[in-house]
Design a protein around this motif. Structure first.
Motif, mmCIF file in Angstrom:
data_model
loop_
_atom_site.group_PDB
_atom_site.id
_atom_site.type_symbol
_atom_site.label_atom_id
_atom_site.label_comp_id
_atom_site.label_asym_id
_atom_site.label_seq_id
_atom_site.Cartn_x
_atom_site.Cartn_y
_atom_site.Cartn_z
ATOM 1 N N GLY A 112 -2.738 6.073 1.801
ATOM 2 C CA GLY A 112 -1.858 4.905 1.815
ATOM 3 C C GLY A 112 -0.988 4.802 0.587
ATOM 4 O O GLY A 112 -0.885 5.713 -0.227
ATOM 5 N N GLY A 113 -0.326 3.645 0.471
ATOM 6 C CA GLY A 113 0.570 3.416 -0.642
ATOM 7 C C GLY A 113 1.488 2.239 -0.418
ATOM 8 O O GLY A 113 1.458 1.583 0.630
ATOM 9 N N PRO A 114 2.324 1.959 -1.419
ATOM 10 C CA PRO A 114 3.145 0.729 -1.406
ATOM 11 C C PRO A 114 4.411 0.808 -0.580
ATOM 12 O O PRO A 114 5.055 -0.215 -0.346
ATOM 13 C CB PRO A 114 3.478 0.551 -2.880
ATOM 14 C CG PRO A 114 3.521 1.937 -3.424
ATOM 15 C CD PRO A 114 2.433 2.680 -2.688
ATOM 16 N N GLY A 115 4.804 2.008 -0.148
ATOM 17 C CA GLY A 115 6.101 2.128 0.516
ATOM 18 C C GLY A 115 7.199 1.728 -0.457
ATOM 19 O O GLY A 115 7.248 2.217 -1.595
ATOM 20 N N ASN A 116 8.055 0.796 -0.046
ATOM 21 C CA ASN A 116 9.095 0.292 -0.932
ATOM 22 C C ASN A 116 8.737 -1.050 -1.564
ATOM 23 O O ASN A 116 9.582 -1.702 -2.180
ATOM 24 C CB ASN A 116 10.422 0.166 -0.171
ATOM 25 C CG ASN A 116 11.043 1.516 0.125
ATOM 26 O OD1 ASN A 116 11.222 1.887 1.276
ATOM 27 N ND2 ASN A 116 11.366 2.275 -0.905
ATOM 28 N N PHE A 117 7.466 -1.470 -1.393
ATOM 29 C CA PHE A 117 6.990 -2.668 -2.082
ATOM 30 C C PHE A 117 6.545 -2.256 -3.475
ATOM 31 O O PHE A 117 5.542 -1.555 -3.629
ATOM 32 C CB PHE A 117 5.818 -3.305 -1.326
ATOM 33 C CG PHE A 117 6.201 -4.106 -0.132
ATOM 34 C CD1 PHE A 117 6.417 -5.482 -0.221
ATOM 35 C CD2 PHE A 117 6.370 -3.500 1.097
ATOM 36 C CE1 PHE A 117 6.772 -6.226 0.873
ATOM 37 C CE2 PHE A 117 6.723 -4.243 2.220
ATOM 38 C CZ PHE A 117 6.929 -5.608 2.095
ATOM 39 N N VAL A 118 7.260 -2.672 -4.478
ATOM 40 C CA VAL A 118 6.900 -2.319 -5.861
ATOM 41 C C VAL A 118 6.888 -3.571 -6.723
ATOM 42 O O VAL A 118 7.493 -4.564 -6.376
ATOM 43 C CB VAL A 118 7.878 -1.287 -6.447
ATOM 44 C CG1 VAL A 118 7.736 0.037 -5.721
ATOM 45 C CG2 VAL A 118 9.308 -1.786 -6.368
ATOM 46 N N SER A 160 11.431 4.026 7.186
ATOM 47 C CA SER A 160 11.699 5.043 6.168
ATOM 48 C C SER A 160 12.658 4.548 5.099
ATOM 49 O O SER A 160 12.509 4.852 3.920
ATOM 50 C CB SER A 160 12.271 6.315 6.816
ATOM 51 O OG SER A 160 11.327 6.914 7.664
ATOM 52 N N SER A 161 13.641 3.789 5.506
ATOM 53 C CA SER A 161 14.658 3.326 4.556
ATOM 54 C C SER A 161 14.179 2.166 3.700
ATOM 55 O O SER A 161 14.617 1.997 2.557
ATOM 56 C CB SER A 161 15.934 2.928 5.311
ATOM 57 O OG SER A 161 15.646 1.945 6.294
ATOM 58 N N ASP A 162 13.258 1.340 4.230
ATOM 59 C CA ASP A 162 12.725 0.194 3.487
ATOM 60 C C ASP A 162 11.269 0.017 3.907
ATOM 61 O O ASP A 162 10.901 -0.928 4.586
ATOM 62 C CB ASP A 162 13.550 -1.050 3.796
ATOM 63 C CG ASP A 162 13.271 -2.192 2.821
ATOM 64 O OD1 ASP A 162 12.566 -1.955 1.814
ATOM 65 O OD2 ASP A 162 13.742 -3.307 3.066
ATOM 66 N N SER A 163 10.431 0.934 3.464
ATOM 67 C CA SER A 163 9.111 1.148 4.053
ATOM 68 C C SER A 163 8.097 0.041 3.775
ATOM 69 O O SER A 163 7.997 -0.462 2.657
ATOM 70 C CB SER A 163 8.534 2.473 3.535
ATOM 71 O OG SER A 163 9.411 3.536 3.812
ATOM 72 N N PRO A 164 7.291 -0.310 4.808
ATOM 73 C CA PRO A 164 6.152 -1.201 4.622
ATOM 74 C C PRO A 164 5.039 -0.507 3.848
ATOM 75 O O PRO A 164 5.079 0.698 3.612
ATOM 76 C CB PRO A 164 5.691 -1.515 6.046
ATOM 77 C CG PRO A 164 6.682 -0.913 6.964
ATOM 78 C CD PRO A 164 7.432 0.118 6.209
#
Length: 382
Positions: free
Chosen positions: A376-382, A307-311
């Motif tokens: 789905g989605g990027p999580g914290n990967f931007v 949650s804090s640094d999501s895949p």
């Protein structure tokens, strides 16, 4: 907020690799420390795959499942007594997709392939001890369903979402079926997942898992006894390939979990031909012995920093991008008490995301072929 919290509790039961700092997690740690390269006196053949995975072929009657005390006198069931009614219905999905494949191991008939734990032996016991004792964080994007059910099937688009190497996190997509009181739910699931911290790579791998709600223990593949494999050539824990490419070729896996109406065992079948892989004996469970009352189909991110640094989940792209870019799940159907595949009741299905800034659901719909959605989605990967 209350609804979100309860959903997270349900998701916790299918947290296959880290298992969320409970007795099941310590079981995995013990396996690491005492059986770094498990060997079987009765294995007749060892196979090394191109990616470095090593499988031992062992007698089907001597597989790890039968070390479970409840399966001491179990008679193996080599095939289902029957399949659900309605498997021959073809999907109306407008796009042509190809089938991805599980790891195929050429074991002789009468034997089953068991993956050695060499991949996870790359991780120090100290790191594992740290990872499994952290509070697990969970994020999700998918569909939950509340009703009596006797199985679920789905066609799942396979990607290799990005997960940070040393995070202890994983990203997975699959099917889960539960029953039981809060805190003591029985659970079974099948999924593909990416977990670089525990396998030393970023490959999509296929897993089965289960949870004994009474003993509060969880297990993955053959790492502890429970799941009875009958397929002589499907390698649990092995790679799924090929995988989909963003804006390129798309690949899927077909998963079917269903309850045998005569033996009451929970079967897992794979592929268009619904090839039996194995089953969870009904004797393993208390609440799930007769039926499930909850299912989840979709993606999730789990782990110390999920949650804090999501895949990423799925393709790592939002649902709004559509076919070829966002991951999809289609033909989601449940099995009713007449052993028939039916379209889920919309009033009993809830789709959604735990955090719309990171993951979304789109083009969600219901038709005669079941439920379909992009997710789905990027999580914290931007």
């Amino acid at each position: 907020m209350k609804e979100k919290k309860s959903f997270r509790v349900a998701l916790l039961l299918s947290y296959l690799v880290l298992v969320a700092a409970g007795k099941g997690a310590r079981t995995i740690q013990q396996w690491e420390n005492t059986s770094q390269i498990p060997t079987y006196q009765q294995f007749k053949k060892t196979i090394m795959m191109e990616d470095g995975d090593i499988y031992d072929c062992i007698d089907v009657n001597l597989q790890p499942a039968f070390n479970h005390p409840l399966l001491k006198d179990h008679t193996i069931q080599m095939e289902p007594t029957s399949f659900p009614i309605g498997l021959n219905i073809k999907s109306s999905f407008p796009h042509v997709v190809s089938q991805a494949h599980l790891s195929i191991i050429e074991c002789p008939r009468g034997m089953v392939p068991i993956l050695r734990n060499g991949r996870r032996d790359q991780i120090s016991a100290h790191f594992i001890d740290q990872a499994i004792n952290k509070d697990a964080q969970l994020e999700e994007a998918g569909m939950k369903y509340f009703d009596d059910l006797y199985g679920v099937q789905a066609t799942i688009n396979v990607y290799e979402p990005k997960v940070k190497k040393d995070s202890g996190d994983l990203s997975q997509t699959g099917i889960q079926i539960d029953n039981g009181p809060k805190g003591h739910m029985d659970s079974i699931n099948a999924c593909y997942s990416v977990s670089p911290s525990f396998y030393g790579d970023t490959f999509a791998r296929f897993h089965v898992g289960w949870r004994d709600g009474v003993q509060n223990k969880s297990c993955i593949d053959h790492d502890c006894p429970g799941f009875v494999q009958v397929s002589h050539n499907v390698g649990l824990g092995g790679r799924v390939k090929p995988v989909s490419v963003y804006n390129g070729p798309q690949y899927v896996i077909h998963i079917l979990i269903f309850k045998d109406p005569k033996t009451h065992n929970w079967w897992l079948a794979y592929g268009k031909d619904k090839t039996p892989v194995g089953y969870w004996p009904s004797s393993l469970f208390t609440s799930l012995k007769d039926k499930g009352n909850f299912s989840y189909t979709g993606g999730r991110a789990s782990g110390p920093t999920a949650s804090s640094d999501s895949p990423q989940i799925g393709s790592g792209h939002f649902a709004s991008e559509g076919y070829g870019k966002a991951a999809f799940i289609k033909d989601i159907q449940i099995i009713d008490n007449n052993n028939k595949l039916v379209t889920p009741n919309e009033e009993k299905a809830i789709s959604g995301s735990s955090d719309l800034r990171k993951y979304t659901i789109g083009n969600y719909g219901v038709d005669d072929h079941g439920v379909h959605m992009y997710y789905g989605g990027p999580g914290n990967f931007v």
